[in-house]
Design a protein around this motif. Structure first.
Motif, short mmCIF file in Angstrom:
data_model
loop_
_atom_site.label_atom_id
_atom_site.label_comp_id
_atom_site.label_asym_id
_atom_site.label_seq_id
_atom_site.Cartn_x
_atom_site.Cartn_y
_atom_site.Cartn_z
N GLY A 33 0.92 -1.48 -0.09
CA GLY A 33 0.19 -0.18 0.08
C GLY A 33 1.13 1.14 -0.21
O GLY A 33 2.06 1.01 -0.45
N SER A 34 0.36 1.98 0.84
CA SER A 34 1.39 3.64 0.89
C SER A 34 1.04 4.37 -0.57
O SER A 34 0.15 4.38 -1.86
CB SER A 34 2.67 3.60 1.31
N GLN B 161 1.09 -11.59 9.32
CA GLN B 161 -0.37 -10.93 8.56
C GLN B 161 0.25 -10.28 6.97
O GLN B 161 0.96 -10.28 7.13
CB GLN B 161 -0.81 -9.64 9.28
N ALA B 162 -0.72 -10.39 5.58
CA ALA B 162 -0.49 -10.14 5.05
C ALA B 162 -1.22 -9.44 4.14
O ALA B 162 -2.26 -9.43 4.65
CB ALA B 162 0.26 -11.36 3.80
N LEU B 163 -1.41 -7.77 4.50
CA LEU B 163 -2.07 -6.60 3.68
C LEU B 163 -1.76 -6.43 3.06
O LEU B 163 -1.13 -5.61 2.87
CB LEU B 163 -2.61 -5.84 5.01
N VAL B 164 -3.66 -6.01 1.83
CA VAL B 164 -2.84 -5.02 0.95
C VAL B 164 -3.87 -3.96 1.04
O VAL B 164 -5.23 -4.37 1.30
CB VAL B 164 -3.62 -5.87 -0.44
N VAL B 165 -3.57 -2.55 1.04
CA VAL B 165 -4.64 -1.46 0.94
C VAL B 165 -4.14 -0.48 0.36
O VAL B 165 -3.41 0.61 -0.20
CB VAL B 165 -4.37 -0.73 2.29
N PRO B 166 -4.98 -0.70 -1.00
CA PRO B 166 -5.63 -0.18 -1.61
C PRO B 166 -5.47 2.17 -2.08
O PRO B 166 -5.78 2.06 -0.69
CB PRO B 166 -6.86 -0.06 -2.53
N TRP C 234 -7.75 -8.20 1.93
CA TRP C 234 -8.03 -7.09 1.25
C TRP C 234 -8.88 -5.93 1.57
O TRP C 234 -10.02 -5.93 2.95
CB TRP C 234 -8.98 -7.75 0.61
N ARG C 235 -8.39 -4.73 1.74
CA ARG C 235 -9.13 -4.03 2.73
C ARG C 235 -9.66 -2.24 1.82
O ARG C 235 -9.71 -2.62 1.38
CB ARG C 235 -7.78 -3.28 3.61
N ASP C 236 -9.50 -1.53 2.76
CA ASP C 236 -10.28 -0.21 2.93
C ASP C 236 -9.34 0.57 1.79
O ASP C 236 -8.87 0.63 2.79
CB ASP C 236 -11.44 0.18 2.86
N SER C 237 -8.63 1.91 1.25
CA SER C 237 -8.31 2.96 0.96
C SER C 237 -7.56 3.67 2.33
O SER C 237 -8.66 4.09 2.66
CB SER C 237 -8.64 3.52 0.01
N GLY C 238 -6.22 3.85 2.57
CA GLY C 238 -6.01 5.11 3.43
C GLY C 238 -4.16 4.75 3.50
O GLY C 238 -4.04 4.11 2.98
N ALA D 98 7.96 -6.80 5.69
CA ALA D 98 8.41 -6.39 4.47
C ALA D 98 7.44 -5.41 3.48
O ALA D 98 5.78 -5.91 3.97
CB ALA D 98 7.98 -7.58 3.71
N SER D 99 7.01 -4.02 3.60
CA SER D 99 6.52 -2.51 3.30
C SER D 99 6.29 -2.07 1.50
O SER D 99 7.51 -1.94 1.90
CB SER D 99 6.17 -2.06 4.56
N THR D 100 5.56 -1.81 1.64
CA THR D 100 5.69 -0.98 -0.40
C THR D 100 6.16 0.56 0.13
O THR D 100 5.82 1.29 -0.35
CB THR D 100 5.00 -1.92 -1.33
N SER D 101 5.90 0.45 1.78
CA SER D 101 5.26 1.82 2.10
C SER D 101 6.84 2.95 1.76
O SER D 101 8.38 2.69 1.02
CB SER D 101 4.95 2.25 3.53
#
Ligand code: SF4
Lengths: 473, 212
Positions: free
Chosen positions: A346-347, A374-379, A404-408, A427-430
């Motif tokens: 995300g980010s 945990q593995a999160l996808v935040v559009p 699969w989350r809401d955006s933010g 491991a973060s794509t931020s």
């Protein structure tokens, strides 16, 4: 006139020279605000009995601390609730456009500007957030400001500004399979150093940059602040105009053609000079993983955690020792031997549709490692989320074991419930791996979306180029 | 803002490069929505133990630096996030002056907007100040914005420079808006001839509040 850069052209067309202040007064075309850094500015205006000068040039969104899990039913209390209420009230009272957390156009503030075509070439753009540089991908001059400056812009639509030095980061060559804009930018920061861009506005150019999509250019520009630069920008070109056409704040028909003509006139001219230039060959860039507590502490996936004694500069050596201690890593540990606890995709740097497609391509038909907590996808925006769902990406993520989350902003800054617990490794794509950025005591490794997905499957970092992937970036 | 012309006080040395604003005020405190009261949060995660007690190993908690009002720091101080909370916390803790070899851009502006003087000195001079502050208990400096110099009571005297605009604003205690409101006519004239049009909605958007 001698050839000029994009920065110089925007600057010249926005300085109010008649004001004769000791410092140039820069006119601001678009002002973005969000719940976390604007309440004090509105309170200041109110206390001084001042008005918002141009509500029509100001756009507000809720992003930094919004819940990302079942948002419509989420109960928000305490200080967070107060921030949202304040933004809602301030916008109503002053007539500022607001995309609230349930709007279909809600999203991370730097994503929705380009996405709706509010952000356009040649503009000056500010926001009380350091990653405002993201908007520079559209050929705008965009930079982050503090809350006092937010108040100043609300009141006057201007800011006293000093000129910045200019730097050209020229990336030539063709990147190889599996190399993303994130890897290119981490390579730039590695080369330039964590504070190497301070006082500068960076323009990205060269063959490899011209070949990037707008979303990829946004990744570069977003992370410009991570080497200290005031702003990052890319000259507008056909890619920019194609991206903008048809978006809800972009003129249509003949007006669009007329706008393109003006936008084109902002592009840097051949032969324009910069205060400094650095060059990078995209063909030589490998997938990157950060191992330390700033984005300049980065290595190739097939390398190892460095030995502090290899640093000649004493201050740097000490900061590397401290970083390794915080990250609980030993010198010489191979990057591919570092296990992870969580994954965050995300980010504003890497949460857009192309990022999600790249991650989904890696995950398709696979499962994330059982060792992950945990593995999160935040559009990055609600529109991104809807688009991904239309393409069926959400199913790929969920079947692989992602939430699969809401955006933010979510776990990029951990101001909502999405927090990296102490001692855990993510491991973060931020874009920021500072101490505690994703949660107090949490350990952040910055990677591209494809690398994050690959790490999720393996439970540790792996070279995404070694994986069998249908249509990997 | 209070006018600032000179200040004398105890120095606390923070010996780390690249101190970022996430460290200065961790995100959990920026939910508060106020401008005041961040002094106790400054460097929270370094300053306090998990149980909330002061961490005796962190320099701010050394008894000898209690009440310090001058912060001595290393290069690239204040990097990262734009949060002005970092500057509010520095001010609220009681710091009136920060001395370092370099600062990040946004923090630099934020500090001055809150009446905190940031002095930039060459790295060797900052090294010398670190040596003195660490050696001498209760080490004090005097910072004079009129004569642009830093002195101690042992013959040390370092001149510094700062741009005139910021210096004047500090000396007079003026904020940006105050000095710009006078230029309303010029701003309006500029708006009248500016080439970049105001945003016009040409397609569907979902706005809660919308300008009519
Ligand atoms: S996603 Fe992260 S970096 Fe981007 S605006 Fe949000 S908090 Fe800032």
């Amino acid at each position: 006139m001698s050839p000029r850069t994009l920065y110089e052209k925007i600057w010249d067309r926005h300085v109010i020279s008649a004001a004769r202040l000791p410092v140039p007064l820069l006119y601001i075309d678009r002002h973005f605000i969000h719940e976390a850094t604007s309440p004090q500015a509105f309170a200041g205006l109110k206390a001084a009995d001042r008005k918002v000068r141009r509500p029509d040039l100001t756009f507000a969104v809720m992003d930094h601390s919004v819940p990302t899990k079942d948002r419509r039913n989420a109960v928000i209390t305490g200080n967070r609730a107060k921030l949202f209420d304040a933004l809602d009230r301030n916008c109503r009272e002053t007539g500022v456009r607001l995309f609230d957390m349930n709007s279909k156009n809600q999203g991370i503030v730097h994503i929705i500007g380009p996405e709706m075509g509010i952000t356009q070439p040649g503009q000056t753009i500010v926001c009380g957030d350091s990653h405002t540089s993201t908007h520079g991908a559209m050929g705008a001059l965009a930079f982050g400001i503090g809350t006092s400056e937010v108040e100043t812009v609300l009141a006057t639509q201007c800011l006293p500004q000093y000129t910045s030095k200019t730097m050209l980061v020229r990336i030539e060559g063709k990147r190889t399979r599996g190399i993303t804009a994130k890897d290119l930018m981490l390579a730039v920061i590695e080369k330039l150093g964590f504070s190497g861009g301070t006082g500068h506005v960076i323009e990205y150019g060269g063959e490899a940059v011209r070949a990037l999509s707008i979303e990829e250019r946004m990744t570069l520009c977003s992370m410009s602040i991570e080497c200290g630069a005031r702003a990052g920008m890319v000259s507008p070109d056909e890619t920019t105009f194609r991206y903008l056409e048809g978006r809800p704040f972009v003129p249509r028909g003949n007006d669009f053609e007329a706008a393109v003509k003006i936008w084109r006139s902002y592009a840097s001219e051949p032969g324009a000079t910069y205060d400094s230039t650095i060059e990078l060959n995209a063909a030589e860039v490998a997938p990157k993983v950060t191992w330390g507590t700033n984005p300049g502490m980065v290595a190739n996936i097939n390398a190892a955690v460095p030995d502090p004694s290899s640093y000649a500069n004493e201050e740097e050596r000490e900061s590397v020792i401290r970083a390794l201690d915080y990250m609980d890593l030993n010198p010489g540990t191979r990057i591919v031997d570092i296990p992870i606890d969580r994954v965050f995709i995300g980010s504003c740097s890497n949460g857009q549709i192309e990022d999600l497609r790249a991650a989904a391509a890696v995950l398709a038909g696979k499962k994330i490692s059982k060792s992950l907590k945990q593995a999160l996808v935040v559009p990055a925006s609600t529109q991104t989320k809807l688009q991904a769902e239309a393409e069926g990406l959400d199913r790929i993520f969920v079947e692989a074991g992602f939430e699969w989350r809401d955006s933010g902003c979510s776990m990029c800054i951990a101001m909502n419930e999405d927090v990296l617990p102490p001692g855990e490794r993510c491991a973060s794509t931020s874009n920021r791996n500072f101490e505690g950025r994703q949660g107090k005591g949490g350990r952040t490794h910055l990677v591209s979306p494809a690398m994050a997905a690959a790490a999720a499957i393996a439970g540790k970092f792996v070279d995404v180029r070694d994986m069998q992937i249908a249509g990997v970036v | 803002m209070k006018p600032f012309s000179e200040h004398a006080g105890t120095v606390v040395p923070l010996d780390r490069i690249d101190v970022d604003t996430d460290q200065m005020v961790p995100k959990q405190f920026i939910l508060r929505g106020t401008r005041d009261g961040y002094g106790r949060d400054l460097f929270h995660d370094w300053r306090y133990l998990p149980n909330g007690d002061p961490d005796p190993d962190f320099v701010f908690n050394f008894p000898r630096y209690k009440g310090a009002s001058i912060l001595l720091a290393r290069s690239n101080f204040g990097c990262g996030s734009s949060r002005e909370h970092a500057a509010w916390a520095v001010r609220d803790y009681g710091f009136q002056v920060v001395i370092a070899p370099s600062y990040a851009d946004i923090f630099y502006t934020n500090a001055f907007n809150n009446g905190v003087l940031l002095v930039t000195l060459p790295a060797e001079q900052v090294d010398e100040l670190f040596r003195r502050a660490e050696k001498t208990e209760g080490y004090e400096l005097s910072v004079d914005l009129e004569t642009l110099s830093i002195t101690d009571n042992r013959q040390l005297r370092f001149p510094f420079t700062i741009d005139e605009y910021r210096r004047n604003r500090l000396l007079k205690g003026l904020d940006d808006i105050g000095s710009m409101i006078e230029h309303d006519k010029e701003i309006a004239a500029f708006e009248g001839s500016h080439a970049i049009p105001a945003p016009i909605v040409t397609g569907p958007v979902d706005m809660k509040v919308s300008t009519s």
